[in-house]
Design a protein around this motif. Structure first.
Motif, PDB file in Angstrom:
ATOM      1  N   ILE A 133       0.822  -1.388   0.006  1.00 20.48           N
ATOM      2  CA  ILE A 133      -0.170   0.081  -0.069  1.00 20.48           C
ATOM      3  C   ILE A 133       0.630   1.357  -0.069  1.00 20.48           C
ATOM      4  CG2 ILE A 133      -1.765   1.385   1.520  1.00 20.48           C
ATOM      5  CD1 ILE A 133      -3.119  -1.290   2.156  1.00 20.48           C
ATOM      6  N   PRO A 134       1.943   1.255   0.832  1.00 19.44           N
ATOM      7  CA  PRO A 134       2.789   2.450   0.675  1.00 19.44           C
ATOM      8  C   PRO A 134       3.385   2.672  -0.649  1.00 19.44           C
ATOM      9  CG  PRO A 134       3.245   1.417   2.954  1.00 19.44           C
ATOM     10  CD  PRO A 134       2.289   0.569   1.925  1.00 19.44           C
ATOM     11  N   GLY A 135       3.657   1.420  -1.309  1.00 19.38           N
ATOM     12  CA  GLY A 135       3.949   1.260  -2.657  1.00 19.38           C
ATOM     13  C   GLY A 135       3.134   1.994  -3.760  1.00 19.38           C
ATOM     14  N   ILE A 136       2.128   1.620  -3.561  1.00 20.39           N
ATOM     15  CA  ILE A 136       0.902   2.007  -4.303  1.00 20.39           C
ATOM     16  C   ILE A 136       0.843   3.849  -4.528  1.00 20.39           C
ATOM     17  CG2 ILE A 136      -1.545   2.516  -4.701  1.00 20.39           C
ATOM     18  CD1 ILE A 136      -1.815  -0.829  -4.200  1.00 20.39           C
ATOM     19  N   GLU A 137       0.837   4.126  -3.021  1.00 17.80           N
ATOM     20  CA  GLU A 137       0.797   5.576  -2.935  1.00 17.80           C
ATOM     21  C   GLU A 137       2.008   6.357  -3.579  1.00 17.80           C
ATOM     22  OE1 GLU A 137      -1.997   7.034  -1.611  1.00 17.80           O
ATOM     23  OE2 GLU A 137      -2.812   5.415  -0.813  1.00 17.80           O
ATOM     24  N   ALA A 138       3.132   5.657  -3.481  1.00 19.33           N
ATOM     25  CA  ALA A 138       4.209   6.122  -4.023  1.00 19.33           C
ATOM     26  C   ALA A 138       4.364   6.332  -5.707  1.00 19.33           C
ATOM     27  CB  ALA A 138       5.467   5.506  -3.471  1.00 19.33           C
ATOM     28  N   MET A 139       3.817   5.063  -6.241  1.00 20.10           N
ATOM     29  CA  MET A 139       3.758   5.418  -7.508  1.00 20.10           C
ATOM     30  C   MET A 139       2.627   6.241  -8.101  1.00 20.10           C
ATOM     31  SD  MET A 139       3.196   1.082  -8.036  1.00 20.10           S
ATOM     32  CE  MET A 139       4.073  -0.050  -6.791  1.00 20.10           C
ATOM     33  N   LEU A 140       1.543   6.390  -7.211  1.00 25.81           N
ATOM     34  CA  LEU A 140       0.466   7.553  -7.840  1.00 25.81           C
ATOM     35  C   LEU A 140       1.104   8.859  -7.542  1.00 25.81           C
ATOM     36  CD1 LEU A 140      -2.767   5.445  -7.049  1.00 25.81           C
ATOM     37  CD2 LEU A 140      -1.611   5.427  -8.989  1.00 25.81           C
ATOM     38  N   ALA A 141       1.616   9.003  -6.288  1.00 25.03           N
ATOM     39  CA  ALA A 141       2.055  10.525  -6.043  1.00 25.03           C
ATOM     40  C   ALA A 141       3.171  10.863  -7.084  1.00 25.03           C
ATOM     41  CB  ALA A 141       2.903  10.293  -4.788  1.00 25.03           C
ATOM     42  N   ALA A 142       3.673  10.054  -7.831  1.00 23.40           N
ATOM     43  CA  ALA A 142       4.780  10.561  -9.157  1.00 23.40           C
ATOM     44  C   ALA A 142       4.004  11.461  -9.987  1.00 23.40           C
ATOM     45  CB  ALA A 142       5.305   9.274  -9.375  1.00 23.40           C
ATOM     46  N   GLY A 143       2.601  11.286 -10.094  1.00 26.54           N
ATOM     47  CA  GLY A 143       1.982  12.121 -11.009  1.00 26.54           C
ATOM     48  C   GLY A 143       1.912  13.645 -10.545  1.00 26.54           C
ATOM     49  N   GLU A 144       2.202  13.731  -9.255  1.00 23.81           N
ATOM     50  CA  GLU A 144       2.575  15.071  -8.956  1.00 23.81           C
ATOM     51  C   GLU A 144       1.258  15.975  -9.111  1.00 23.81           C
ATOM     52  OE1 GLU A 144       5.705  16.615 -11.029  1.00 23.81           O
ATOM     53  OE2 GLU A 144       7.023  15.944  -9.648  1.00 23.81           O
ATOM     54  N   ILE A 145      -0.047  15.643  -8.733  1.00 19.54           N
ATOM     55  CA  ILE A 145      -1.384  16.136  -8.458  1.00 19.54           C
ATOM     56  C   ILE A 145      -1.973  15.763  -7.018  1.00 19.54           C
ATOM     57  CG2 ILE A 145      -1.906  16.138 -11.164  1.00 19.54           C
ATOM     58  CD1 ILE A 145      -3.724  14.018 -10.509  1.00 19.54           C
ATOM     59  N   GLU A 146      -2.676  16.719  -6.739  1.00 22.54           N
ATOM     60  CA  GLU A 146      -3.430  16.560  -5.365  1.00 22.54           C
ATOM     61  C   GLU A 146      -4.576  15.537  -5.459  1.00 22.54           C
ATOM     62  OE1 GLU A 146      -2.426  17.414  -2.418  1.00 22.54           O
ATOM     63  OE2 GLU A 146      -0.602  18.195  -3.197  1.00 22.54           O
ATOM     64  N   PRO A 147      -4.640  14.708  -4.701  1.00 22.46           N
ATOM     65  CA  PRO A 147      -6.098  13.980  -4.642  1.00 22.46           C
ATOM     66  C   PRO A 147      -7.311  14.865  -4.649  1.00 22.46           C
ATOM     67  CG  PRO A 147      -4.431  12.833  -3.245  1.00 22.46           C
ATOM     68  CD  PRO A 147      -4.034  14.139  -3.560  1.00 22.46           C
ATOM     69  N   PRO A 148      -8.261  14.393  -5.016  1.00 23.27           N
ATOM     70  CA  PRO A 148      -9.752  15.077  -4.831  1.00 23.27           C
ATOM     71  C   PRO A 148     -10.218  15.375  -3.476  1.00 23.27           C
ATOM     72  CG  PRO A 148      -9.894  13.475  -6.575  1.00 23.27           C
ATOM     73  CD  PRO A 148      -8.518  13.160  -5.754  1.00 23.27           C
ATOM     74  N   GLU A 149     -10.705  16.337  -3.197  1.00 14.48           N
ATOM     75  CA  GLU A 149     -11.088  16.817  -1.865  1.00 14.48           C
ATOM     76  C   GLU A 149     -12.267  15.931  -1.709  1.00 14.48           C
ATOM     77  OE1 GLU A 149     -11.157  20.773  -1.087  1.00 14.48           O
ATOM     78  OE2 GLU A 149      -9.165  21.276  -1.264  1.00 14.48           O
ATOM     79  N   ARG A 150     -12.431  15.740  -0.343  1.00 11.20           N
ATOM     80  CA  ARG A 150     -13.638  14.825  -0.200  1.00 11.20           C
ATOM     81  C   ARG A 150     -14.963  15.645  -0.255  1.00 11.20           C
ATOM     82  NH1 ARG A 150     -14.810  10.310   3.131  1.00 11.20           N
ATOM     83  NH2 ARG A 150     -16.740  10.351   4.390  1.00 11.20           N
TER      84      ARG A 150
END
Length: 306
Positions: free
Chosen positions: A267-284
């Motif tokens: 799971i930390p690996g998934i977050e690191a992979m997606l964070a490479a896109g350098e965008i903020e996740p949508p707000e709740r």
């Protein structure tokens, strides 16, 4: 007296047993926990929420209550063939989250963002940055060539005769021993990876390197860890020519997942992979449906939402 006991909390995915195989039994629920009843009536309890993935082999029956409990506690049920080939899976550990899905979908649909994620996956997999100015398709081709060479190198290390990765799920015995061992090993890896992807709230089908398949993202994530975990053990077991190679592979996978602390890393690996896109996740947003088992923020990472 009940007020003196601490409130129950879901077991984080990283602290669970990775996989458990069940065959020729009836999976049901008794006293709020999984129970397997064999043909003689002997009951074997499985700690509720203590397993990331239950592999159901031929001869297994599953009750409605067991499926519902699996969905609530974040245990992925996977129906597999006798040789470990995936046939069908049901249940969503924790359930998909709209904010995570929107984040994942945007990264996959915008070419520039997708390329950044693919480059990060490449770097994590091979331990080095990929060549510059390459498209996703070009990186996929480079990756494929490196993977083929890696298979050859590991096979030579263990003294296994290797031709190519070749298997037919409709005719299991047609494959040679190394390919059967590899297929069994990767089935185990895909099972626990899918459980982790779902526990974190993402969609298995929205991939970046792999596309167009129900488990595209599962394959993307699992490939990052494949050559550090299951591929070497598959060739090592194939070199021994055991009487029951698939069983030996499964036991070895269970051990290597525990020793490598794989569930802590995915799971930390998934977050690191997606964070490479350098965008903020949508707000709740206010209308958003939360996870089936709400967790206090203090519990920890996204894997706790299982």
């Amino acid at each position: 007296m009940a007020d003196l006991l601490p409130p129950l909390k879901p077991i984080p995915i990283k602290d669970r047993l990775s996989i458990l195989y069940i065959e020729y039994g009836h999976l049901d629920v008794l006293d709020g926990a999984f129970v397997v009843v064999d043909k003689t009536g002997v009951r074997t309890h499985i700690p509720v929420g203590g397993v990331a993935c239950l592999m159901l082999e031929p001869g297994t029956r599953v009750s409605h209550a067991a499926c519902a409990l699996a969905a609530r506690v974040g245990t992925l049920l996977v129906w597999i063939g006798e040789a470990g080939v995936r046939l069908y899976s049901a249940g969503q550990p924790g359930g998909a989250r709209s904010d995570k899905l929107l984040y994942q979908a945007r990264l996959a649909l915008e070419d520039g963002l997708r390329l950044k994620v693919v480059r990060k996956m490449y770097a994590l997999r091979f331990g080095e940055e990929p060549p510059q100015r390459r498209s996703v398709e070009q990186l996929r081709g480079i990756e494929g060539a490196r993977v083929r060479e890696t298979y050859k190198r590991i096979a030579a290390k263990y003294g296994v005769e290797w031709k190519a990765r070749n298997y037919d799920t409709s005719d299991w015995d047609k494959g040679d021993l190394p390919n059967r061992c590899l297929s069994s090993a990767t089935a185990c890896l895909y099972g626990v990876t899918e459980a982790a992807v779902l526990a974190a709230g993402y969609a298995p089908a929205i991939g970046f390197i792999h596309t167009g398949k129900p488990l595209s993202f599962v394959y993307d994530v699992a490939d990052v860890y494949k050559f550090d975990t299951v591929v070497p053990l598959a060739f090592r077991i194939a070199a021994r020519h055991p009487a029951n190679p698939e069983q030996q592979v499964r036991l070895a996978c269970r051990d290597v997942f525990r020793e490598s602390r794989l569930l802590e890393r995915i799971i930390p690996g998934i977050e690191a992979m997606l964070a490479a896109g350098e965008i903020e996740p949508p707000e709740r947003f206010d209308e958003q449906v939360g996870p089936a088992i709400p967790n206090p923020e203090s519990i920890g990472d996204a894997g706790h939402r299982s």
